[in-house]
Motif scaffolding. Sequence first.
Motif, short mmCIF file in Angstrom:
data_model
loop_
_atom_site.label_atom_id
_atom_site.label_comp_id
_atom_site.label_asym_id
_atom_site.label_seq_id
_atom_site.Cartn_x
_atom_site.Cartn_y
_atom_site.Cartn_z
N ASP A 215 38.86 32.54 14.68
CA ASP A 215 38.79 31.24 14.75
C ASP A 215 37.69 30.48 13.82
O ASP A 215 37.06 32.13 12.51
N ALA A 216 37.59 29.65 13.47
CA ALA A 216 36.43 29.60 12.62
C ALA A 216 35.52 30.16 12.81
O ALA A 216 34.37 29.80 11.69
N VAL A 217 34.91 29.75 13.88
CA VAL A 217 33.28 30.84 14.64
C VAL A 217 33.26 31.53 14.80
O VAL A 217 31.90 32.77 14.71
N GLY A 218 33.96 32.55 14.14
CA GLY A 218 34.26 34.27 14.36
C GLY A 218 34.17 34.46 15.72
O GLY A 218 35.53 35.91 16.20
N ALA A 219 35.10 33.91 16.97
CA ALA A 219 35.28 34.05 17.69
C ALA A 219 37.03 34.21 18.08
O ALA A 219 37.73 34.05 16.88
N GLY A 427 22.30 34.28 19.93
CA GLY A 427 23.40 33.89 19.82
C GLY A 427 24.10 34.78 20.78
O GLY A 427 24.20 35.78 20.69
N ILE A 428 25.75 34.51 20.74
CA ILE A 428 26.73 35.17 21.76
C ILE A 428 27.43 35.83 20.39
O ILE A 428 28.16 35.25 19.95
N ASP A 429 28.10 36.85 20.48
CA ASP A 429 28.91 37.37 19.69
C ASP A 429 29.90 36.92 19.81
O ASP A 429 30.17 36.39 20.60
N PRO A 430 30.78 36.32 18.40
CA PRO A 430 31.78 35.62 19.34
C PRO A 430 33.55 36.00 19.61
O PRO A 430 33.68 35.28 20.01
N THR A 431 33.03 37.18 19.15
CA THR A 431 34.10 38.13 20.07
C THR A 431 33.86 37.97 21.58
O THR A 431 35.19 38.35 22.05
N ILE A 432 33.13 38.19 22.14
CA ILE A 432 32.96 37.81 23.24
C ILE A 432 33.40 36.43 24.15
O ILE A 432 32.79 36.63 25.70
N LEU A 433 33.16 35.84 23.53
CA LEU A 433 33.13 34.33 24.44
C LEU A 433 34.03 33.77 25.24
O LEU A 433 33.72 33.51 26.14
N ALA A 434 35.14 34.59 24.84
CA ALA A 434 36.03 34.15 26.22
C ALA A 434 35.79 35.27 26.90
O ALA A 434 36.99 34.92 28.44
N VAL A 466 32.56 22.98 30.82
CA VAL A 466 31.66 23.61 30.19
C VAL A 466 31.99 24.15 28.79
O VAL A 466 33.03 24.38 28.30
N GLU A 467 31.24 23.15 28.06
CA GLU A 467 30.92 24.30 25.98
C GLU A 467 29.98 24.95 25.88
O GLU A 467 29.35 24.60 26.15
N VAL A 468 30.84 25.72 25.56
CA VAL A 468 29.50 27.02 25.00
C VAL A 468 29.94 26.64 22.98
O VAL A 468 30.98 26.99 23.06
N ASN A 469 28.62 25.99 22.44
CA ASN A 469 27.88 26.23 21.01
C ASN A 469 27.08 27.76 20.76
O ASN A 469 25.98 27.34 21.26
N THR A 470 27.67 28.96 19.63
CA THR A 470 26.49 29.19 19.86
C THR A 470 26.99 30.01 17.81
O THR A 470 27.95 30.07 17.39
#
Length: 506
Positions: A215-219, A427-434, A466-470
Motif C-alpha cells: 500500500d501507500a506506506v509499504g504495508a 518505526g515499524i517495518d510496514p510489511t509486519i504491520l498486520a 487502535v490505529e498505528v501510524n509509522t
Amino acid sequence: MRARILIVDDNTSLAGNLRDVLEGARELDVEVALAPNGKQGLAAARRDGFDVAVVDVKLPDASGLELIAPLRAAAPHGEIVLVTGFATVDTAMAALRAGAFAFILKSFRPEELISTVAQAIEKISLKREREELERRYRAIVDAADVLILGLNAEGRVALFNPRLSALTGVSGDAALGMPFCETLVDESEQRRFNQSFQGVVEGDAAAEVEVGVRDAVGAIRRVRWHLSGVRSGGRGGRTDLVYGIGIDVTERRALERRAADAEALNAMAPLALGLAHEIRNPLNAAVLELHLLSRGIDRLSDEAIREPMKRRVGIVEAEIGRLGRLLGEFLELARPRAPHREPVDLARVVRDVLDLEEEALASHRVEVVRDLSDDCFALGDVEKLKQVVLNLVVNALDVMPDGGVLRACASGDAHEVWLSIADTGPGIDPTILAEIFDPFFTTKAAGTGLGLAIVRKIVDQHAGRVEVNTHAAEGTTVRVRLPRFTPEPVSRPPTTGSTPPRGAGI
C-alpha cells in the motif's frame, strides 16, 4: 436536436442554394447558417458551434485548408466538408490529412452533398454516443468500491481505478505502462500471481488468486483478485487485455486470525489457570528463599565474596519477576476479567502512568511532551486503560534505548475521545504491520509478544479501536480511540413559589 450546418462561401447565390438543398432534404433535420468569408465563419463557429461545416477552399480572406484547424478547435465534435472547383489529388490528400471529413468537387449533384452531410452527421452521432458510453464506463470504474485493474498481455497497467490508486499511493497516470506484479505485488507471491495471470492470457478460464499488495506506506494488504481476459476476434483469439477485480480482504483475514486466536486461548484458559496455580507456588517459594539467601549474604564479612553473590541473586530475582509478569499477561489474554464501567478521564490515566514511569523515562534519557486536554471522558475500566497506556509507554521506551522524545496526547471530539503515545524510534517495518497485534508475535530479543495483543483485547472490550501510524526513521504513533462518555443532564424538580397550593389550609 436539429443538426447545425455552417456554410462558408463567398458566392452568396451558391451558398443560398446549398442551404435550400440541405434544409429541404427529407433525409436531414438541419438548420443552416451562412458566412461569406473565413473571418465571419470562424466567428460564427466560436459563437454558436456547428455539427458540419461546408467550406469553400478558395475564400477572399483565407484558404479553406487553413480554416480546418481553427474550425475544429472551435467545434471539436464537428466535421468539415471542403468544396472546390479546382483540385488535385495532392490537395485532396492534404485536406484529409488536415482533418477534413470529405472533399467535394464542383459541380456536384444535390444528392451527393446530402449524402456526404448525412454521413458526417451519422459519424458525429456515433462519436457522441461512444463518448457517452465511455463516460458512463469511466464513472462506474471510478465510483466502484472495489479495486479495478487492467493489464495488457505483457502484464503492464492499462487501467488503474481511483480506489486502487488510493490503496497503493500510485496515481492512475503514473501507473499506466507500469509492470504491476513486479512493482506492487509482494515479492514472495509474485510467481503465484504471474502463474494465474499467464493462465488467463493463454487460456479461456478466469482465475482467482489472493496475494499481498504493497500500500501507500509499504504495508502489505491482502487482496483477492478475479482475473478474466478480453480476446480479440472472439473465442480462440489473442488476449488483448486482462481485467482484475480486487477486494481488499486484509481486515477479514485479520478478523479470522483473531477469531482463531480467541478460540485457541479460550480452549487454553482452564489449562492456563491450573498452570498458573502450579507455577506461582514455586515462584513464591523461590522468591522467599532468595530473600532469605540475600539476608544471609548480607551477613558475610568478605566483600569480595558478598558483592558477586548479591549480583547473581539480583539477576535471579529480576528473571523471576519477568516470569511473573509473563504469567500475568498470559492470564489476562487467556481469561480476562470483564471491565468495570465508570467514567474515566483519559488525560488523568495518561498522566498517572507517566508519573509512575518517570524514573524509567529519565534513565532512558527520553524527553516527555504532554498534550493532554480536559474533558476526555470514556466509559470503562480505569485499571485496564492504565494497562493499555503502560504497555504503549514500555514499547516506546524499548525502541528508544539511546534517548528520544515521547509525546503523550489525550483529546477528543463530539463523538470520540482518544489517547496516543508517539515515539521517535526507527518505526515499524510496514510489511509486519498486520501481525503486530497477534499474540506472541515480537521483534524483540526478550519480548513476549503479548503487550500489543493485550492492548487490542482491552480496547475491543471498550468498543474502541487502535490505529498505528509509522514512518521509517521518524517513529511510531499508536492511537486508541474510544466512544465519548457524556453524562446525562440532571433533571431538577420545579421550584415552588410563595403562593400556597390550592386547597391548603391557612
